[in-house]
Design a protein around this motif. Structure first.
Motif, PDB file in Angstrom:
ATOM      1  N   GLN A  16      29.278  -0.061  25.551  1.00 19.36           N
ATOM      2  CA  GLN A  16      30.278  -0.565  24.608  1.00 19.36           C
ATOM      3  C   GLN A  16      30.542  -2.061  24.778  1.00 19.36           C
ATOM      4  OE1 GLN A  16      31.350   1.124  21.952  1.00 19.36           O
ATOM      5  NE2 GLN A  16      32.448  -0.694  21.263  1.00 19.36           N
ATOM      6  N   PRO A  17      30.733  -2.555  26.007  1.00 19.99           N
ATOM      7  CA  PRO A  17      30.909  -4.008  26.154  1.00 19.99           C
ATOM      8  C   PRO A  17      29.686  -4.800  25.677  1.00 19.99           C
ATOM      9  CG  PRO A  17      31.611  -2.876  28.151  1.00 19.99           C
ATOM     10  CD  PRO A  17      30.971  -1.845  27.272  1.00 19.99           C
ATOM     11  N   ILE A  18      28.480  -4.283  25.927  1.00 17.06           N
ATOM     12  CA  ILE A  18      27.281  -4.970  25.445  1.00 17.06           C
ATOM     13  C   ILE A  18      27.243  -4.928  23.926  1.00 17.06           C
ATOM     14  CG2 ILE A  18      24.761  -4.951  25.372  1.00 17.06           C
ATOM     15  CD1 ILE A  18      24.820  -3.867  28.263  1.00 17.06           C
ATOM     16  N   LEU A  19      27.547  -3.777  23.339  1.00 15.86           N
ATOM     17  CA  LEU A  19      27.550  -3.648  21.886  1.00 15.86           C
ATOM     18  C   LEU A  19      28.473  -4.687  21.262  1.00 15.86           C
ATOM     19  CD1 LEU A  19      26.852  -2.189  19.210  1.00 15.86           C
ATOM     20  CD2 LEU A  19      28.828  -0.705  19.676  1.00 15.86           C
ATOM     21  N   GLU A  20      29.660  -4.856  21.821  1.00 15.56           N
ATOM     22  CA  GLU A  20      30.610  -5.817  21.263  1.00 15.56           C
ATOM     23  C   GLU A  20      30.015  -7.216  21.224  1.00 15.56           C
ATOM     24  OE1 GLU A  20      33.377  -4.968  19.696  1.00 15.56           O
ATOM     25  OE2 GLU A  20      32.809  -2.901  20.177  1.00 15.56           O
ATOM     26  N   ARG A  21      29.256  -7.577  22.247  1.00 18.45           N
ATOM     27  CA  ARG A  21      28.640  -8.904  22.300  1.00 18.45           C
ATOM     28  C   ARG A  21      27.479  -9.025  21.319  1.00 18.45           C
ATOM     29  NH1 ARG A  21      30.804 -12.965  25.584  1.00 18.45           N
ATOM     30  NH2 ARG A  21      32.340 -11.927  26.879  1.00 18.45           N
ATOM     31  N   ILE A  22      26.581  -8.024  21.311  1.00 15.15           N
ATOM     32  CA  ILE A  22      25.388  -8.183  20.473  1.00 15.15           C
ATOM     33  C   ILE A  22      25.687  -8.019  18.988  1.00 15.15           C
ATOM     34  CG2 ILE A  22      23.788  -7.623  22.340  1.00 15.15           C
ATOM     35  CD1 ILE A  22      23.301  -4.918  21.004  1.00 15.15           C
ATOM     36  N   LYS A  23      26.725  -7.262  18.653  1.00 12.49           N
ATOM     37  CA  LYS A  23      27.026  -7.144  17.218  1.00 12.49           C
ATOM     38  C   LYS A  23      27.610  -8.445  16.673  1.00 12.49           C
ATOM     39  CE  LYS A  23      31.487  -4.738  17.045  1.00 12.49           C
ATOM     40  NZ  LYS A  23      32.113  -3.490  16.632  1.00 12.49           N
ATOM     41  N   ALA A  24      28.140  -9.274  17.542  1.00 10.66           N
ATOM     42  CA  ALA A  24      28.617 -10.593  17.119  1.00 10.66           C
ATOM     43  C   ALA A  24      27.460 -11.585  16.985  1.00 10.66           C
ATOM     44  CB  ALA A  24      29.635 -11.123  18.124  1.00 10.66           C
ATOM     45  N   VAL A  25      26.319 -11.269  17.587  1.00  7.81           N
ATOM     46  CA  VAL A  25      25.160 -12.165  17.577  1.00  7.81           C
ATOM     47  C   VAL A  25      24.137 -11.736  16.537  1.00  7.81           C
ATOM     48  CG1 VAL A  25      23.206 -12.967  18.970  1.00  7.81           C
ATOM     49  CG2 VAL A  25      25.472 -12.782  19.995  1.00  7.81           C
ATOM     50  N   PHE A  26      23.811 -10.456  16.511  1.00  6.92           N
ATOM     51  CA  PHE A  26      22.808  -9.932  15.583  1.00  6.92           C
ATOM     52  C   PHE A  26      23.514  -9.436  14.322  1.00  6.92           C
ATOM     53  CE2 PHE A  26      20.445  -8.839  19.690  1.00  6.92           C
ATOM     54  CZ  PHE A  26      19.653  -9.978  19.649  1.00  6.92           C
ATOM     55  N   ALA A  43      19.064   1.831  23.424  1.00  6.22           N
ATOM     56  CA  ALA A  43      18.358   1.756  22.139  1.00  6.22           C
ATOM     57  C   ALA A  43      19.003   2.681  21.113  1.00  6.22           C
ATOM     58  CB  ALA A  43      16.886   2.112  22.328  1.00  6.22           C
ATOM     59  N   VAL A  44      19.266   3.899  21.505  1.00  2.00           N
ATOM     60  CA  VAL A  44      19.848   4.885  20.592  1.00  2.00           C
ATOM     61  C   VAL A  44      21.275   4.495  20.215  1.00  2.00           C
ATOM     62  CG1 VAL A  44      20.644   7.278  20.481  1.00  2.00           C
ATOM     63  CG2 VAL A  44      18.343   6.768  21.292  1.00  2.00           C
ATOM     64  N   TYR A  45      22.064   4.098  21.188  1.00  2.00           N
ATOM     65  CA  TYR A  45      23.460   3.748  20.915  1.00  2.00           C
ATOM     66  C   TYR A  45      23.557   2.538  19.999  1.00  2.00           C
ATOM     67  CZ  TYR A  45      28.423   2.928  21.772  1.00  2.00           C
ATOM     68  OH  TYR A  45      29.767   2.743  21.625  1.00  2.00           O
ATOM     69  N   PHE A  46      22.782   1.503  20.294  1.00  2.00           N
ATOM     70  CA  PHE A  46      22.847   0.284  19.490  1.00  2.00           C
ATOM     71  C   PHE A  46      22.280   0.512  18.097  1.00  2.00           C
ATOM     72  CE2 PHE A  46      22.436  -2.151  23.747  1.00  2.00           C
ATOM     73  CZ  PHE A  46      23.762  -1.900  24.032  1.00  2.00           C
ATOM     74  N   ALA A  47      21.198   1.256  17.986  1.00  2.00           N
ATOM     75  CA  ALA A  47      20.621   1.531  16.662  1.00  2.00           C
ATOM     76  C   ALA A  47      21.592   2.342  15.812  1.00  2.00           C
ATOM     77  CB  ALA A  47      19.289   2.258  16.805  1.00  2.00           C
ATOM     78  N   ALA A  48      22.306   3.274  16.423  1.00  2.00           N
ATOM     79  CA  ALA A  48      23.281   4.079  15.672  1.00  2.00           C
ATOM     80  C   ALA A  48      24.462   3.224  15.208  1.00  2.00           C
ATOM     81  CB  ALA A  48      23.774   5.245  16.529  1.00  2.00           C
ATOM     82  N   GLU A  49      24.891   2.302  16.037  1.00  3.96           N
ATOM     83  CA  GLU A  49      26.053   1.473  15.724  1.00  3.96           C
ATOM     84  C   GLU A  49      25.725   0.262  14.851  1.00  3.96           C
ATOM     85  OE1 GLU A  49      29.313   2.013  16.570  1.00  3.96           O
ATOM     86  OE2 GLU A  49      28.700   3.962  17.358  1.00  3.96           O
TER      87      GLU A  49
END
Length: 138
Positions: A16-26, A43-49
């Protein structure tokens, strides 16, 4: 063929903390190369989100299939089959990359592999493409 699902507690804890960062970048539609996919949990978590991204998992030769259990179970249209990638080789299984991501890899690679990873990314990232690197840094 159904593959087993390896589990990493660290992936579960930091996703979740990584997702918050990468969704602001990608933020734009893109294909993202993940270097060192491991279990496939990220991979699965980020692709789903982040459905606007196509996730391209990769791992060392012999290790790319390690993520198949998670990837197959998720059955997400925006995850490609994992590639074998040895960052130290001059040839990679991708020619151009919109963006890249890696977690908990650089600190377990040799220094020569880390240099080769950055050199390989520099050759393949599109103009303006970004690389997000997560790990224990000092």
């Amino acid at each position: 063929m159904v593959h087993s699902k390896p589990f990493s507690q660290a992936c579960q804890n930091n996703r979740q903390p990584i997702l918050e960062r990468i969704k602001a970048v990608f933020t734009e539609p893109a294909t993202i190369l993940e270097i060192g996919t491991g279990t496939g949990q990220h991979a699965v978590y980020f692709a789903a989100e982040l459905s606007h991204l196509t996730w391209q998992p990769s791992d060392r030769p012999g290790g790319a299939g390690h993520s198949l259990g998670w990837i197959q179970e998720a059955a997400l249209a925006n995850i490609r089959p994992p590639l074998e990638l040895d960052v130290s080789l001059g040839s990679w299984p991708v020619d151009t990359i919109d963006g890249a991501y890696s977690a908990n890899t650089a600190h377990i690679m040799s220094w020569e592999e880390v240099e080769a990873m950055f050199a390989g990314l520099a050759k393949r990232l599109i103009a303006g493409g970004l690389f997000c690197l997560y790990g224990p840094f000092n």
